[in-house]
Design a protein around this motif. Structure first.
Motif, PDB file in Angstrom:
ATOM      1  N   GLU A  55       6.558   3.979  -8.761  1.00 20.41           N
ATOM      2  CA  GLU A  55       6.805   3.261  -9.754  1.00 20.41           C
ATOM      3  C   GLU A  55       5.918   2.075 -10.137  1.00 20.41           C
ATOM      4  O   GLU A  55       5.511   1.343  -9.017  1.00 20.41           O
ATOM      5  N   PRO A  56       5.484   1.522 -11.252  1.00 21.75           N
ATOM      6  CA  PRO A  56       4.424   0.520 -11.369  1.00 21.75           C
ATOM      7  C   PRO A  56       5.047  -0.915 -11.262  1.00 21.75           C
ATOM      8  O   PRO A  56       4.403  -1.839 -11.088  1.00 21.75           O
ATOM      9  N   VAL A  57       6.568  -1.035 -11.723  1.00 23.28           N
ATOM     10  CA  VAL A  57       7.215  -2.109 -11.865  1.00 23.28           C
ATOM     11  C   VAL A  57       7.007  -2.960 -10.503  1.00 23.28           C
ATOM     12  O   VAL A  57       6.677  -4.137 -10.301  1.00 23.28           O
ATOM     13  N   LYS A  58       7.816  -2.605  -9.438  1.00 21.42           N
ATOM     14  CA  LYS A  58       7.794  -3.309  -8.331  1.00 21.42           C
ATOM     15  C   LYS A  58       6.965  -2.472  -7.075  1.00 21.42           C
ATOM     16  O   LYS A  58       7.214  -2.582  -5.903  1.00 21.42           O
ATOM     17  N   GLN A  59       6.256  -1.320  -7.455  1.00 24.96           N
ATOM     18  CA  GLN A  59       5.737  -0.431  -6.408  1.00 24.96           C
ATOM     19  C   GLN A  59       6.198   0.050  -5.394  1.00 24.96           C
ATOM     20  O   GLN A  59       5.707   0.194  -4.305  1.00 24.96           O
ATOM     21  N   SER A  60       7.522   0.433  -5.878  1.00 21.30           N
ATOM     22  CA  SER A  60       8.171   1.259  -4.775  1.00 21.30           C
ATOM     23  C   SER A  60       8.116   2.594  -5.200  1.00 21.30           C
ATOM     24  O   SER A  60       7.658   3.176  -5.968  1.00 21.30           O
TER      25      SER A  60
END
Lengths: 354, 149
Positions: free
Chosen positions: B48-53
């Motif tokens: 996912e792009p928000v926290k790169q997790s």
């Protein structure tokens, strides 16, 4: 009152199951699986999403089996899934490179790659079209195939994320890649506070109505202020698994249709403001669920006193199978427990009616 | 041709095309089936792009098979439950690994057709791209407007 075990009803149950077919027998016309898969595709997408299993034909089959009941279809898919081994984990899916079929931003009108409306009901008149009852689908298909064949091919170009520009400007937090192995909620129930991977997987599988209702509660005031959909993208993402005989190679196994959303909110950043983002991603074309998921992701990050901000509340009450199973069990015989309640009530009211 | 490209062409191809390529191979050799085609699951891993997790969005049903041609093994993993096509793909993979596969030109032809089809479909989607016409000659830069709001 003594506990008395009872049995019975076997024949009645068998007849009851047989009677399910009676409800489907009001017409000689049958509905083909292929028709459900292609003409009720948003319903199929919803079932796949809530089942956590991308299998269009099986979702269509399940819907046909249970008269179009979403929770029963989810149950059937989950049950079938539990009979299979899991031999593969895909490589990391590149959604940035997805083949876009729809992409809009409510934050910026000019975005790199453009706003592509794709297929949407957003701008349709919500009036029943009675011509559909007389539509000849063969003609409709031929017309669309002719339209497709007449197109001048346009190269597929991946679209960068809208949030990339905000990150470059320092308005959104930039996080380093986190390669921590995700928690799999199908194998391990999440503990609270939950890992981010558990949150996202749980919300992606959650009941559409539950997620939407909770997000709505947040928008109405039981949460943060109105978020902005920075980007909603829907498209095909490629799935690959590692090639067994060479770790440098991968095997393409197919592509799946996904909807992905990033929502933006303003938040405090010591003595100034910054933007924060919430993320949602679901199987198929299911925009409201993806938006609602992004809203809840952000609400859970923010925390607070409202239901949509309570992680345990949000993550433990939205699973279609669990919620409907629990509600459904209420109609099954509770003769002993209810007798106990009845005894307790009678005791408090004296014995005049005994 | 790398495995991803090979399997992408085969996966997108009509099962009859894949069966025809496999049939060509079977004219000259007899593969041993190491794993009969069967269904299994693949868990889909996303970033996912928000926290790169990383997280798992859900699973997909795949069919897998494994064969051997004169000591060269081949495998196939394909979304869905088409057992015959999966077996044919495994045979082609083994033939490629053995150096027996002669259908590369056919693969390239299929790839051209597949890409053209996808690009035609893409043209349909791109027709829905919005061309905004500003009704205010002094409309502010979008990003700046958002920052002020």
């Amino acid at each position: 009152m003594a506990y008395v075990a009872v049995s019975g009803g076997r024949e009645a149950i068998e007849e009851s199951i047989r009677l399910l077919d009676y409800h489907k027998s009001g017409t000689d016309k049958d509905i083909e699986i292929e028709a459900i898969e292609n003409k009720l595709s948003l319903l199929v997408d919803r079932v796949m999403s809530e089942a956590g299993l991308y299998a269009k034909t099986y979702a269509a089959l399940a819907l046909k089996q249970c008269e179009g009941c979403v929770e029963e279809a989810v149950f059937l898919l989950r049950a079938y899934r539990s009979t299979l081994t899991r031999n593969y984990y895909t490589n990391e899916v590149d959604t940035e490179g997805m083949r876009i079929v729809r992409r809009v931003s409510a934050a910026f009108k000019d975005i790199v790659g453009g706003q592509i409306l794709g297929a949407t009901y957003d701008y349709t008149h919500r009036l029943i079209d009675f011509r559909i009852g007389e539509e000849i689908f063969e003609d409709a298909r031929k017309n669309m195939q002719a339209l497709l064949a007449a197109q001048t091919p346009e190269p597929v170009a991946p679209c960068p994320r809208v949030s990339d520009g905000l990150r470059k400007e320092g308005l959104l937090d930039v996080c380093a890649k986190n390669d921590q192995k995700p928690l799999d909620v199908t194998m391990n129930a999440p503990v609270f506070p939950a890992e981010r991977s558990a949150r996202l997987q749980t919300l992606a599988r959650a009941d559409t109505g539950f997620v939407s209702g909770l997000a709505y509660s947040s928008l109405r005031g039981f949460g943060q202020a109105h978020p902005t959909v920075g980007e909603l993208r829907c498209g095909y993402a490629e799935l690959c698994v590692p090639y067994l005989f060479d770790e440098n190679e991968s095997v393409y196994i197919g592509e799946i249709l996904l909807t992905e959303v990033e929502c933006f909110n303003a938040a405090d950043d010591t003595d100034r403001l910054k933007l924060t983002a919430g993320y949602g991603a679901v199987f198929g074309r299911n925009e409201n669920k993806a938006i609602a998921m992004a809203v809840l992701d952000r609400e859970l990050d923010a925390g607070g006193r409202y239901p949509a901000q309570n992680e345990e509340f949000v993550l433990t009450h939205g699973d279609s199978l669990e919620m409907n199973g629990f509600i459904s069990h209420l109609k099954l015989p509770h003769y002993v427990t209810f007798q106990s309640k009845l005894d307790a009530v009678r005791k408090t009211r004296g014995t005049e009616h005994e | 041709m790398d495995k991803k490209r090979l399997t992408k062409i085969l996966a997108r191809a009509d099962r009859r095309e894949v069966a025809a390529m496999s049939a060509e191979i079977l004219k000259t050799c007899r593969p041993v089936i190491l794993k009969e085609p069967g269904k299994t699951l693949a868990m889909i891993k996303m970033r996912e792009p928000v926290k790169q997790s990383l997280f798992y969005i859900g699973e997909v049903i795949v069919c897998e098979a494994s064969v051997e041609i004169d000591g060269a093994r081949g495998i196939a993993v394909l979304m869905g439950d088409d057992a015959e096509k999966t077996l044919d793909m495994a045979i082609i993979d083994a033939a490629v690994n053995k150096g027996l596969f002669e259908g590369e030109s056919k693969l390239l032809e299929l790839e051209r057709e597949q890409n053209a089809e996808i690009m035609r479909e893409n043209a349909l989607f791109l027709k829905t791209m919005v061309n905004f016409e500003s009704m205010d000659g002094e409309a502010p830069n979008d990003l700046n407007a958002f920052k002020k709001a």
